[in-house]
Design an enzyme around this catalytic site. Sequence first.
Site, PDB file in Angstrom:
ATOM      1  N   GLU A 118      17.497  15.013  -0.398  1.00 26.40           N
ATOM      2  CA  GLU A 118      17.656  14.532   1.113  1.00 26.40           C
ATOM      3  C   GLU A 118      18.680  14.914   1.849  1.00 26.40           C
ATOM      4  O   GLU A 118      18.555  14.970   2.886  1.00 26.40           O
ATOM      5  CB  GLU A 118      17.857  12.925   0.813  1.00 26.40           C
ATOM      6  CG  GLU A 118      16.455  12.277   0.137  1.00 26.40           C
ATOM      7  CD  GLU A 118      15.344  12.246   1.224  1.00 26.40           C
ATOM      8  OE1 GLU A 118      15.400  12.557   2.403  1.00 26.40           O
ATOM      9  OE2 GLU A 118      14.203  11.970   0.757  1.00 26.40           O
ATOM     10  N   SER A 397     -32.347  -2.732   4.405  1.00 27.08           N
ATOM     11  CA  SER A 397     -33.140  -3.074   5.724  1.00 27.08           C
ATOM     12  C   SER A 397     -32.217  -3.588   6.832  1.00 27.08           C
ATOM     13  O   SER A 397     -32.501  -3.646   7.920  1.00 27.08           O
ATOM     14  CB  SER A 397     -34.299  -3.951   5.394  1.00 27.08           C
ATOM     15  OG  SER A 397     -35.261  -3.266   4.694  1.00 27.08           O
TER      16      SER A 397
END
Length: 805
Positions: A118, A397
């Site tokens: 970092e 459906s």
Amino acid sequence: MANQQNSRVSRHKTKASKPSKRKTPKQKNKRSIGSIILKVIMVLVFLACIGILSGMGLFWYYAKDAPKLNDKELESANSIQFFAANGEAFQDFDIERRETISATEIPKKLEDAIVSVEDRRFYNHIGVDPVRILGSAVSNLMSGGKQGGSTLTQQLIKLSYFSTKVEDQNLRRKAQEAWMAVQLEQEKSKQEILTYYINKVYMSNGVYGMETASEIFYGKPLDELSTAQTALIAGLPNAPNYYDPYVNKDAAKQRRDTVLMTMLDNEKISQKEYDEAVATPIDDGLQELNETENDWRYYDNYLKEVLAEVEAKVGKDSMQNGLDIYTNIDLAAQKRLYDIVNSDQYVQYPDDEMQVAATLIDTNTGKVTAQLGKRNVEEDVVWGSNYAVNTGRDFGSTVKPLVDYGPAFEYLNYSTGKTIVDEPYKYEGTDININNWDNQYMGTMTLRKALALSRNVPAAKLFAEVGAENIEKFLEGVGIQYDTLEQSNAISSNTSVQEGTKYGVSSLKMAAAYAAFSNGGTYYEPQYVNKIVYQDGTEEVDAFHPEGSQAMKDTTAYMITDILKDVITDGTGTNAAISGLYQAGKTGTSNYTDSEIAQLGPVNSPAPDISFVGYTPHYSLAVWTGYENKLTPVTSESSHVATDVYRNLMQFVSASIENEDWEMPDGLVRVGNELYLKDEVEAKPTPSSSIRTTPSSKEVIEIPEVEEKESVPSTESSKEVEPSVSSETVEESTSSTVDPTPEPEPSESSTPIETIPETTPTVDPKPEPTTPSVPSSEAPPVSSVPQETTPPVSSTPTETPVTSQ
């Protein structure tokens, strides 16, 4: 002497008479160019000084308003507080799941890993690192990336005081962040700053702080972790959700190995240690996650989608910042839905394994007010499976209004009374037959009746008539996409390509799409979040309030709604009926392939998925039922569950609001029980006419007495024409439709639901739907057995039957 004197005079005159030397043009140009360059340099230096002074002034102007440093903000947990739609705070996310360590307890191996990956110059800079900033700028310029130049100190300041949203990283924030970082370096030691960082960062799965993550992920403190485990912990804060080892093992390993490489380059580990660590499986030592909060189970699925929406709309690092998130959840509806799905008080379930997914949406805003994505989830599960957003199962459906009938009304200007033939039919260009649920054909019928009784052949014919291009356009308008739209999608939502949840349908997508039918044709993207508030008090509102878009004509929306009312009163969805409530809806049942049926053995009417999507003018609710294992079937004995869940929740949320009917748009006229576009009716010849009054209004319209034949479907099998719209045929048209009940007068459009009690009663263990009042010559009685089961078809289609993944 005289001669010498004359000679000197002569020489003097001679010299005096010679012309003086002059500068050549070339010499002048050299001096001129040099002078210009010098002036340019002086101007540039002057401008640079002005720029530096201006930059310093601007920096100070921004920095002077920076928040004051205090230990409380640096030490506080980055918990997320959730608020309901009514403003009530109902969850603090993981504020308790946090273990801290002191500066003297930081393992050297963890310190080396964090600093290496970092901020390599952490112990040398003053809070900001010009070398790092310049290096990241050059890297971004060369690669087009967005590599950050922030130090660990700056990251801590950002996590403690500011938004991590990308668009908030402006010059003001950067200036304040840098200034506060320099101040913090003067007030705190490097070891204290590193300790704040280790205790504060978000680590995925609702865990904050590296010590907490070590205890929860590995069941031991940081100082007992292996090199590989330490590297994983150190690398997670960069993108915790993406590098989550429980979710994305490949990405987690890549990040861990990057940390190990930086440690090797920084001479913090040996080559042997590096080789051993990168060879360690990423899940080595990982434990199952636990959660103890009892009432979290009500909200887990919903809040999982809340955080996903925040992350999608305000940046991937949003979880690293403590937020107040104002959601659209209706707490009463959410708890009632949970109770309906997870108890036998309202619905009689066949077993504990059956699953239910349901989404409730406000039809006029798109706000998701309740959602549940799984049943009987263990209490210690966090971020469990949410089938409500899953597009891998078949809604059968329920897609017909969206794929077939809506586009036919929208683009072909069909009426509900237009006729179509239910007869033997094959998918276009194939030898594959399309069957109805009963393996029978009912001949000529209106589109109203075909949809209300969920006949498959008429739906497939309409698909062919409208065309895939128009259907895709219609579907995109309501938030639904298919990678490849096939004619089989006329009766099935099956899709072999999903790309997460991009393609196909889900409970969430269906509820949002049907909401457009309810509100007159406007589609709203479903929204879980109302706004978010950052720790510094800034709010994000606009990102969570998208404007609705017109997805279809109001006439199309009303025609679909008018037919789907019949589905509940006289069609396949009578079990969803709520006495007195104006509502519309559609059933959906998927099918097994022949090979799958062979594996099931003798089972009564098996189906992998049964769904129901219904709506009122206020709410849209989509329910899916099935099993995690697709080969565990929903049978006829449990086919009622989807409509039972719908009925109980819709009754509950509708009891406290006005019961309104939909108003018919001006562009429609009603002839008997059928709806026609007014422009289409007026455009037809009218040799003679009689005066009729529509059942649903006092509007007087002229009904042609002569038979007016409308164009027939383009398929060879559909040779029947639309019934004549004459005074002699009005009564006949009415009697042949599914719903003989006249639409109420406009004055009755705000009738209270007298039959709905304040509390929902216990449902009969085996509710039996009423038999629809359809003549037996037209359709068999509707029973608890699903009547619209999609026959085996392929998604291509091919010879292989369709499967619902």
